[in-house]
Design a protein around this motif. Structure first.
Motif, PDB file in Angstrom:
ATOM      1  N   ARG A  62      59.357  56.086  51.212  1.00 46.35           N
ATOM      2  CA  ARG A  62      58.694  57.007  50.237  1.00 46.35           C
ATOM      3  C   ARG A  62      59.494  58.232  49.684  1.00 46.35           C
ATOM      4  O   ARG A  62      58.909  59.399  49.613  1.00 46.35           O
ATOM      5  CB  ARG A  62      57.102  57.456  50.988  1.00 46.35           C
ATOM      6  CG  ARG A  62      56.291  56.630  51.284  1.00 46.35           C
ATOM      7  CD  ARG A  62      55.033  56.850  51.507  1.00 46.35           C
ATOM      8  NE  ARG A  62      54.266  55.574  52.042  1.00 46.35           N
ATOM      9  CZ  ARG A  62      52.903  55.609  51.974  1.00 46.35           C
ATOM     10  NH1 ARG A  62      52.198  56.483  51.793  1.00 46.35           N
ATOM     11  NH2 ARG A  62      52.476  54.349  52.268  1.00 46.35           N
ATOM     12  N   THR A 107      54.328  57.688  39.381  1.00 40.82           N
ATOM     13  CA  THR A 107      53.204  58.369  40.043  1.00 40.82           C
ATOM     14  C   THR A 107      53.836  59.669  41.011  1.00 40.82           C
ATOM     15  O   THR A 107      53.272  60.350  41.734  1.00 40.82           O
ATOM     16  CB  THR A 107      52.556  57.602  41.340  1.00 40.82           C
ATOM     17  OG1 THR A 107      53.783  57.286  42.099  1.00 40.82           O
ATOM     18  CG2 THR A 107      52.229  56.310  40.625  1.00 40.82           C
ATOM     19  N   ARG A 108      55.230  60.114  40.597  1.00 39.01           N
ATOM     20  CA  ARG A 108      55.879  60.932  41.265  1.00 39.01           C
ATOM     21  C   ARG A 108      55.997  61.059  42.559  1.00 39.01           C
ATOM     22  O   ARG A 108      56.001  61.689  43.386  1.00 39.01           O
ATOM     23  CB  ARG A 108      55.153  62.468  40.750  1.00 39.01           C
ATOM     24  CG  ARG A 108      55.253  62.764  39.507  1.00 39.01           C
ATOM     25  CD  ARG A 108      54.673  64.105  39.021  1.00 39.01           C
ATOM     26  NE  ARG A 108      54.581  64.307  37.784  1.00 39.01           N
ATOM     27  CZ  ARG A 108      54.564  65.628  37.180  1.00 39.01           C
ATOM     28  NH1 ARG A 108      54.656  66.609  37.794  1.00 39.01           N
ATOM     29  NH2 ARG A 108      54.628  65.642  35.700  1.00 39.01           N
ATOM     30  N   TYR A 109      56.155  59.537  42.995  1.00 39.41           N
ATOM     31  CA  TYR A 109      56.217  59.263  44.410  1.00 39.41           C
ATOM     32  C   TYR A 109      55.110  59.613  45.227  1.00 39.41           C
ATOM     33  O   TYR A 109      55.187  60.085  46.486  1.00 39.41           O
ATOM     34  CB  TYR A 109      57.529  59.660  44.972  1.00 39.41           C
ATOM     35  CG  TYR A 109      58.893  59.032  44.206  1.00 39.41           C
ATOM     36  CD1 TYR A 109      59.276  57.870  44.403  1.00 39.41           C
ATOM     37  CD2 TYR A 109      59.120  59.841  43.251  1.00 39.41           C
ATOM     38  CE1 TYR A 109      60.400  57.532  43.846  1.00 39.41           C
ATOM     39  CE2 TYR A 109      60.407  59.164  42.317  1.00 39.41           C
ATOM     40  CZ  TYR A 109      60.865  58.060  42.582  1.00 39.41           C
ATOM     41  OH  TYR A 109      61.849  57.685  41.763  1.00 39.41           O
ATOM     42  N   ARG A 110      53.869  59.758  44.818  1.00 39.26           N
ATOM     43  CA  ARG A 110      52.651  60.356  45.412  1.00 39.26           C
ATOM     44  C   ARG A 110      51.687  58.871  45.697  1.00 39.26           C
ATOM     45  O   ARG A 110      50.906  59.235  46.596  1.00 39.26           O
ATOM     46  CB  ARG A 110      51.827  61.318  44.503  1.00 39.26           C
ATOM     47  CG  ARG A 110      52.701  62.586  44.557  1.00 39.26           C
ATOM     48  CD  ARG A 110      51.970  63.538  43.784  1.00 39.26           C
ATOM     49  NE  ARG A 110      53.093  64.708  43.747  1.00 39.26           N
ATOM     50  CZ  ARG A 110      53.093  65.627  42.779  1.00 39.26           C
ATOM     51  NH1 ARG A 110      51.846  65.461  41.782  1.00 39.26           N
ATOM     52  NH2 ARG A 110      53.399  66.682  42.698  1.00 39.26           N
ATOM     53  N   ARG A 111      51.662  57.911  45.064  1.00 37.99           N
ATOM     54  CA  ARG A 111      50.892  56.936  45.434  1.00 37.99           C
ATOM     55  C   ARG A 111      51.443  55.647  45.920  1.00 37.99           C
ATOM     56  O   ARG A 111      52.418  55.217  45.124  1.00 37.99           O
ATOM     57  CB  ARG A 111      50.016  56.708  44.062  1.00 37.99           C
ATOM     58  CG  ARG A 111      48.720  57.453  43.713  1.00 37.99           C
ATOM     59  CD  ARG A 111      47.915  57.127  42.676  1.00 37.99           C
ATOM     60  NE  ARG A 111      47.577  55.953  42.542  1.00 37.99           N
ATOM     61  CZ  ARG A 111      47.219  55.222  41.757  1.00 37.99           C
ATOM     62  NH1 ARG A 111      47.118  55.643  40.433  1.00 37.99           N
ATOM     63  NH2 ARG A 111      46.697  53.940  41.865  1.00 37.99           N
TER      64      ARG A 111
END
Length: 193
Positions: A62, A107-111
């Motif tokens: 992630r 997703t700005r590495y959030r999802r």
């Protein structure tokens, strides 16, 4: 990019990349056999396998770059093991990795739910198909055939790479072998919510 990475994340990504570099080369032979029966469209059904390491590594680690770096390393390993395409395959790995990375970056590495993992498989499919269209000689095929090839590759990317990658990681997660990685911290946070 790798400054914020822990050594164990780099090692895990490298290990997956080597393993999947070997698997990628094996699946090339599977595709070659199948293509002998049904033509070049045979590869499209299994193309998702060639994107899976980028999704597996990103789902676990992630961090920005996990998809593109892992896919690039896997392609380099495949070249070192004797893929006849040669160094040009490394560029293909970079492009595939960028396609997967784009979904996570969006997703700005959030999802990291199944839909985003499937979208990453679709991104790798579209990026790789665009590259392959110009270098693979797809221009000789009819528009309908090319669109069918693209559709099958997108489906393969979503199913094999997206859902398959999630299944591989979730299986490893259940064994407890991913303790200490971002995915386990995220799963603990989800359990508390």
């Amino acid at each position: 990019m790798l400054k914020s990475w822990k050594l164990k994340e780099v090692v895990l990504m490298s290990l997956f990349s080597v393993v999947f570099g070997i698997i990628y080369l094996l699946f090339l032979h599977v595709g070659n056999i199948w293509a002998g029966f049904i033509g070049p469209i045979a590869y499209e059904w299994i193309f998702g396998i060639w994107f899976i390491v980028s999704i597996i590594c990103m789902y676990i680690i992630r961090k920005p770059g996990a998809a593109v770096i892992s896919e690039t390393i896997a392609a380099a390993i495949e070249v070192l093991l004797g893929n006849a395409v040669g160094p040009r395959l490394i560029l293909a790995g970079i492009i595939q990795g960028l396609g997967a990375e784009a979904a996570f970056a969006a997703t700005r590495y959030r999802r990291f739910d199944v839909w985003v993992l499937m979208l990453a498989g679709v991104g790798a499919s579209v990026f790789s198909f665009t590259y392959g269209y110009f270098l693979g000689g797809f221009t000789v095929f009819s528009t309908g055939y090319v669109l069918l090839m693209l559709g099958i590759r997108i489906l393969s990317g979503a199913m094999i790479a997206g859902i398959g990658g999630k299944a591989v990681v979730d299986g490893l997660l259940a064994t407890g072998s991913l303790r200490g990685y971002a995915i386990t911290r995220a799963k603990k946070g989800e359990a508390r919510a």
